[in-house]
Scaffold this active site. Structure first.
Site, mmCIF file in Angstrom:
data_model
loop_
_atom_site.group_PDB
_atom_site.id
_atom_site.type_symbol
_atom_site.label_atom_id
_atom_site.label_comp_id
_atom_site.label_asym_id
_atom_site.label_seq_id
_atom_site.Cartn_x
_atom_site.Cartn_y
_atom_site.Cartn_z
ATOM 1 N N ARG A 1 0.819 -1.191 -0.095
ATOM 2 C CA ARG A 1 -0.014 0.084 -0.074
ATOM 3 C C ARG A 1 0.845 1.312 -0.024
ATOM 4 N NH1 ARG A 1 -1.797 0.858 4.552
ATOM 5 N NH2 ARG A 1 -1.137 -0.901 5.696
ATOM 6 N N TYR B 1 -1.538 -3.378 -7.355
ATOM 7 C CA TYR B 1 -0.965 -4.213 -6.104
ATOM 8 C C TYR B 1 -2.164 -4.090 -4.866
ATOM 9 C CZ TYR B 1 0.976 -6.632 -2.313
ATOM 10 O OH TYR B 1 1.217 -7.414 -1.675
ATOM 11 N N GLY B 2 -2.709 -5.078 -4.387
ATOM 12 C CA GLY B 2 -3.079 -5.398 -3.061
ATOM 13 C C GLY B 2 -4.282 -4.218 -2.686
ATOM 14 N N LYS C 1 -9.576 -2.464 1.529
ATOM 15 C CA LYS C 1 -9.327 -1.181 2.569
ATOM 16 C C LYS C 1 -10.030 0.069 2.043
ATOM 17 C CE LYS C 1 -6.919 -3.156 5.405
ATOM 18 N NZ LYS C 1 -5.863 -4.021 5.323
ATOM 19 N N HIS D 1 -10.547 -2.276 11.388
ATOM 20 C CA HIS D 1 -9.358 -3.053 10.931
ATOM 21 C C HIS D 1 -9.339 -4.288 11.947
ATOM 22 C CE1 HIS D 1 -5.063 -3.221 9.309
ATOM 23 N NE2 HIS D 1 -5.735 -3.821 8.718
ATOM 24 N N SER E 1 -1.071 -3.339 10.213
ATOM 25 C CA SER E 1 -0.962 -4.177 9.260
ATOM 26 C C SER E 1 0.399 -4.965 9.625
ATOM 27 C CB SER E 1 -0.791 -3.295 7.866
ATOM 28 O OG SER E 1 -1.918 -2.694 7.555
ATOM 29 N N CYS F 1 0.835 -7.243 11.861
ATOM 30 C CA CYS F 1 0.886 -7.556 13.135
ATOM 31 C C CYS F 1 0.440 -8.460 13.963
ATOM 32 C CB CYS F 1 0.771 -6.005 14.074
ATOM 33 S SG CYS F 1 1.850 -4.761 13.526
ATOM 34 N N GLY F 2 -0.200 -9.476 13.213
ATOM 35 C CA GLY F 2 -0.574 -10.760 13.839
ATOM 36 C C GLY F 2 -2.357 -10.902 13.553
ATOM 37 N N ASN G 1 -2.935 -14.471 11.939
ATOM 38 C CA ASN G 1 -2.361 -15.626 12.777
ATOM 39 C C ASN G 1 -3.166 -15.872 14.054
ATOM 40 O OD1 ASN G 1 0.367 -16.642 12.268
ATOM 41 N ND2 ASN G 1 0.431 -14.867 11.352
ATOM 42 N N ASP H 1 -9.357 -9.668 8.871
ATOM 43 C CA ASP H 1 -8.902 -8.365 8.740
ATOM 44 C C ASP H 1 -9.805 -6.938 9.035
ATOM 45 O OD1 ASP H 1 -6.284 -7.012 7.767
ATOM 46 O OD2 ASP H 1 -7.517 -6.358 6.133
ATOM 47 N N ASN I 1 6.374 -8.196 1.965
ATOM 48 C CA ASN I 1 4.884 -7.877 2.019
ATOM 49 C C ASN I 1 4.413 -8.959 0.967
ATOM 50 O OD1 ASN I 1 2.431 -6.710 2.754
ATOM 51 N ND2 ASN I 1 2.725 -5.570 1.008
ATOM 52 N N ARG J 1 2.120 -11.896 -0.577
ATOM 53 C CA ARG J 1 0.808 -12.261 0.164
ATOM 54 C C ARG J 1 0.379 -13.473 -0.801
ATOM 55 N NH1 ARG J 1 -1.619 -8.642 3.993
ATOM 56 N NH2 ARG J 1 0.046 -7.073 4.482
ATOM 57 N N ARG K 1 3.175 -3.618 17.701
ATOM 58 C CA ARG K 1 4.448 -4.165 18.052
ATOM 59 C C ARG K 1 5.156 -3.150 18.895
ATOM 60 N NH1 ARG K 1 6.828 -7.658 13.925
ATOM 61 N NH2 ARG K 1 5.075 -8.342 12.770
ATOM 62 N N ASN L 1 -0.613 -17.649 22.148
ATOM 63 C CA ASN L 1 -1.622 -16.400 22.488
ATOM 64 C C ASN L 1 -2.667 -17.041 23.174
ATOM 65 O OD1 ASN L 1 0.559 -14.656 21.581
ATOM 66 N ND2 ASN L 1 -0.122 -14.617 19.611
HETATM 67 P P1 GTP Z 1 -2.215 -7.392 7.491
HETATM 68 O O1 GTP Z 1 -2.688 -8.514 6.511
HETATM 69 O O2 GTP Z 1 -1.043 -6.511 6.944
HETATM 70 O O3 GTP Z 1 -3.243 -6.458 8.132
HETATM 71 O O4 GTP Z 1 -1.467 -8.161 8.659
HETATM 72 P P2 GTP Z 1 -1.962 -9.066 9.924
HETATM 73 O O5 GTP Z 1 -2.258 -8.438 11.017
HETATM 74 O O6 GTP Z 1 -3.132 -10.290 9.753
HETATM 75 O O7 GTP Z 1 -0.492 -9.907 10.228
HETATM 76 P P3 GTP Z 1 -0.202 -11.529 10.046
HETATM 77 O O8 GTP Z 1 -1.047 -12.569 11.016
HETATM 78 O O9 GTP Z 1 0.059 -11.856 8.674
HETATM 79 O O10 GTP Z 1 1.480 -11.282 10.813
HETATM 80 C C1 GTP Z 1 2.417 -10.609 10.105
HETATM 81 C C2 GTP Z 1 3.805 -11.078 10.649
HETATM 82 O O11 GTP Z 1 3.573 -11.084 12.214
HETATM 83 C C3 GTP Z 1 4.006 -12.543 10.235
HETATM 84 O O12 GTP Z 1 5.303 -12.434 9.601
HETATM 85 C C4 GTP Z 1 3.806 -13.585 11.392
HETATM 86 O O13 GTP Z 1 4.543 -14.456 11.443
HETATM 87 C C5 GTP Z 1 4.181 -12.437 12.591
HETATM 88 N N1 GTP Z 1 3.626 -12.803 13.686
HETATM 89 C C6 GTP Z 1 2.048 -13.078 13.812
HETATM 90 N N2 GTP Z 1 1.745 -13.343 15.230
HETATM 91 C C7 GTP Z 1 2.913 -13.354 15.767
HETATM 92 C C8 GTP Z 1 3.147 -13.477 17.157
HETATM 93 O O14 GTP Z 1 2.362 -13.730 18.146
HETATM 94 N N3 GTP Z 1 4.618 -13.457 17.700
HETATM 95 C C9 GTP Z 1 5.426 -12.905 16.844
HETATM 96 N N4 GTP Z 1 6.662 -12.893 17.207
HETATM 97 N N5 GTP Z 1 5.250 -12.838 15.378
HETATM 98 C C10 GTP Z 1 3.928 -13.057 15.171
HETATM 99 C C1 SPV Z 2 -2.881 -4.221 5.217
HETATM 100 O O1 SPV Z 2 -2.029 -3.615 4.819
HETATM 101 O O2 SPV Z 2 -3.502 -4.014 6.487
HETATM 102 C C2 SPV Z 2 -3.375 -5.639 4.596
HETATM 103 C C3 SPV Z 2 -3.063 -5.747 3.107
HETATM 104 O O3 SPV Z 2 -4.422 -6.105 4.785
HETATM 105 S S1 SPV Z 2 -3.500 -4.439 1.937
HETATM 106 O O4 SPV Z 2 -4.831 -5.353 1.228
HETATM 107 O O5 SPV Z 2 -2.480 -4.329 1.001
HETATM 108 O O6 SPV Z 2 -3.973 -3.465 2.566
HETATM 109 MN MN MN Z 3 -4.899 -5.520 7.277
#
Ligand code: GTP
Ligand code: SPV
Ligand code: MN
Length: 597
Positions: free
Chosen positions: A72, A200-201, A209, A229, A251, A253-254, A257, A280, A372, A374, A405, A501
């Site tokens: 983005r 892109y995305g 978004k 979000h 974005s 930040c997990g 996951n 998301d 980044n 995906r 973070r 977690n």
């Molecule tokens: P967007 O799609 O951009 O909104 O991201 P998101 O918030 O869904 O983040 P995502 O779950 O994809 O995690 C982003 C990064 O953080 C990845 O590289 C993960 O491996 C890492 N990550 C996720 N959860 C944890 C955690 O609990 N601990 C650590 N150390 N890293 C984590």
């Molecule tokens: C983010 O950046 O928070 C995403 C990926 O989820 S994007 O669709 O590029 O915004």
């Molecule tokens: Mn996102």
């Protein structure tokens, strides 16, 4: 091609876009597999997509975007409200007339010789009272195929729309992909989005978004609901009861996951389960029962690839095994599969990196996948998808969690004292920047409610809207803050994260059910160390205590940065939040005095 609708509002608008962009041909996307297959074939012919190994990855494709078009672009993203104040101090603003003029110049004849695809899509389950309809006009097959995964598209959407004029008008054109002429314009007052010179995305999948957050947050402000979000997940206890939480992290930040986590064995053995509703975005409404209910407006995941593996996120990995699209990851030439950092320990030797250069997992020093990079995967592929994920009514939210973070300041988890204090906690959310947006990585910035890049109106008004929503709820969710990213002196994460977690989620749910006491701290309630279950976990009591420590000095520093941020928000900052900041300052002073004495 024949029009797919007789809706005059739609046809009039399409005519305008056609006369501006002058495509060679117009194609309505009806959502049929037949048409989508034709497009997949076409994209493979031109090299826009590459089919992956169809035995290992049935229905999966690979795509690479330009080197300067991989995330983005926040500095190219504008809120074009009539009054600059309505975009507020945290958004780029352009006068709508000026933006339309500039956009028209860039779009002029930009689709000549190209096909214009018209995608009718629904954000939210088709026909749900929560759902909203949009159109994306685009000259990119990649966008069509991604929108097919991320949203519900085609003829069925038009049936629901009928003759209504209530839809979001999105125009996307690749144009020449010139970064200097790249713009993502939002016109919240016109339900309109124009995006040019990117492919892109988040810049171009306009349902995500652009609509589901920037336009929808504005609509929510006007109509009394919220677009956030946030991931949504359900936690099932051994008795089979499910409690839902929504969590906002910036974005990368997990969210994905956490949304798909697998509880540690000590819990799964007892029958605890986690169900994914969304990863998301959440649209939230107050229902007659005085509670906040959420739907996931999306139909797929656009997830960060690096770091995703069978151990860290099994459910995401399984979601990508069929009908997925991979963008900017490494390509294994030996068996036509994909790879990215931490995918597994067997990095391919004979591969192409995310830029298409020869790459070897053994000898190359550079990364194979872009940080980044995906995957786009259908939500219905996810093994832990909630049976409520398409419920038209959504799910009731027991807790809202903010997180970011933070190497130091923020403890593993704390709870706000009440809704107003929780809004304060969300408003001061801060996080180190990631590769999800172009720019420097690892710099702490304030990212209120993880919405800094996504709020479609004035941030001060947005805070006021949050406070108002709280007043309207007789049974609001409890609000928490988490930080999985606290580090030791060596810069290593103190908390193992991921599936572990769940232990923090357990404490959160217990707090919601009044089943566990907590310690009063200057910033809110923190767990007693013995109430975070560390059974079969490699975290010493000392480390756990460190994770839960509130370091007065770094909080005092943080207060200075909050004050600066609040100053930037200016007059629209609600007085309730100023008061909360004063309370925090007073509490910290008390803490420091007593600890000095
Ligand atoms: P967007 O799609 O951009 O909104 O991201 P998101 O918030 O869904 O983040 P995502 O779950 O994809 O995690 C982003 C990064 O953080 C990845 O590289 C993960 O491996 C890492 N990550 C996720 N959860 C944890 C955690 O609990 N601990 C650590 N150390 N890293 C984590
Ligand atoms: C983010 O950046 O928070 C995403 C990926 O989820 S994007 O669709 O590029 O915004
Ligand atoms: Mn996102």
């Amino acid at each position: 091609m024949q029009n797919l609708t007789s809706n005059k509002n739609v046809l009039k608008w399409i005519d305008e876009v056609v006369s501006m962009t002058k495509p060679a041909e117009v194609m309505w996307i009806d959502g049929s597999e037949e048409q989508l297959n034709m497009l997949r074939e076409e994209a493979c012919k031109t090299g826009e997509l590459k089919a992956l190994n169809q035995e290992k990855y049935p229905g999966c494709y690979y795509h690479r975007s330009r080197k300067d078009d991989v995330a983005r672009m926040e500095d190219k993203t504008y809120i074009c409200s009539k009054n600059k104040e309505n975009a507020g101090p945290t958004n780029n603003w352009k006068d709508p007339e000026e933006a339309y003029k500039l956009g028209r110049e860039i779009f002029k004849n930009s689709m000549s010789g190209r096909i214009m695809y018209i995608i009718p899509y629904s954000m939210g389950p088709i026909g749900s009272p929560f759902s909203k309809i949009g159109f994306e006009v685009t000259d990119s097959i990649y966008v069509v195929l991604n929108m097919n995964i991320m949203t519900r598209i085609g003829r069925k959407v038009l049936d629901v729309l009928g003759d209504s004029n209530d839809f979001v008008r999105g125009v996307h054109g690749k144009c020449t992909l010139d970064i200097d002429k790249r713009y993502i314009f939002h016109f919240p007052e016109d339900n309109t989005i124009w995006s040019c010179n990117s492919a892109y995305g988040g810049n171009v999948l306009l349902g995500k978004k652009c609509f589901a957050l920037r336009i929808a947050s504005y609509q929510g402000w006007k109509q009394g609901w919220m677009a956030e979000h946030m991931l949504i997940l359900g936690i099932e206890n051994p008795a089979g009861e499910v409690k839902y939480v929504a969590a906002a992290f910036p974005s990368a930040c997990g969210k994905t996951n956490l949304a798909m986590l697998i509880p540690p064995e000590i819990y799964s053995k007892k029958g605890y389960k986690v169900w994914t509703v969304g990863d998301d975005i959440a649209w939230l409404r107050i229902k007659e029962d005085g509670r906040l209910w959420a739907i996931n407006p999306e139909a797929g995941f656009f997830g960060v690839a690096p770091g995703t593996n069978l151990k860290s996120n099994y459910n995401a990995m399984m979601s990508t095994k069929k009908n997925a699209i991979f963008t900017n990851v490494a390509y294994n030439l030996d068996d036509d599969t994909v790879w990215w950092e931490k995918h597994d320990d067997n990095a391919p030797e004979n591969a192409l990196d995310w830029q298409g250069n020869p790459w070897s997992g053994r000898t190359s020093k550079e990364k194979g996948a872009h940080p980044n990079s995906r995957f786009t995967a259908p939500a219905k592929n996810c093994p832990c998808i909630s049976k409520e994920w398409e419920s038209p009514e959504g799910v009731p939210i027991s807790a809202i969690i903010f997180g970011g973070r933070r190497a130091k300041t923020a403890p593993l988890v704390y709870q706000s004292r009440n809704w107003q204090h929780g809004v304060f906690v969300g408003s001061i959310l801060a996080s180190e920047t990631t590769a999800a947006a172009a720019g420097k990585v690892g710099v702490v910035r304030r990212d209120p409610m993880a919405m800094l890049p996504f709020c479609g109106y004035n941030m001060g008004d947005y805070f006021a809207h949050w406070l108002e929503m709280g007043e309207k709820m007789s049974n609001p969710p409890a609000i928490f803050h988490v930080n999985w990213f606290r580090t030791n002196e060596e810069g290593e994460f103190l908390w193992p994260g991921y599936g572990e977690n769940f232990r923090v989620l357990e404490w959160i749910i217990k707090r919601c059910e009044n089943k566990v006491a907590a310690d009063k701290a200057p910033i809110g309630f923190i767990p007693k160390a013995e109430d975070i279950n560390t059974e079969e976990l490699d975290v010493s009591e000392e480390v756990l205590r460190e994770l839960l420590t509130i370091d007065g000095d770094s909080w005092i520093k943080d207060v200075t940065s909050i004050e600066e941020f609040y100053k930037k928000i200016g007059d629209t900052l609600p007085k309730e939040l100023k008061n909360e900041l004063n309370v925090l300052k007073q509490n910290l002073n008390d803490l420091l005095n007593t600890s000095i004495a």
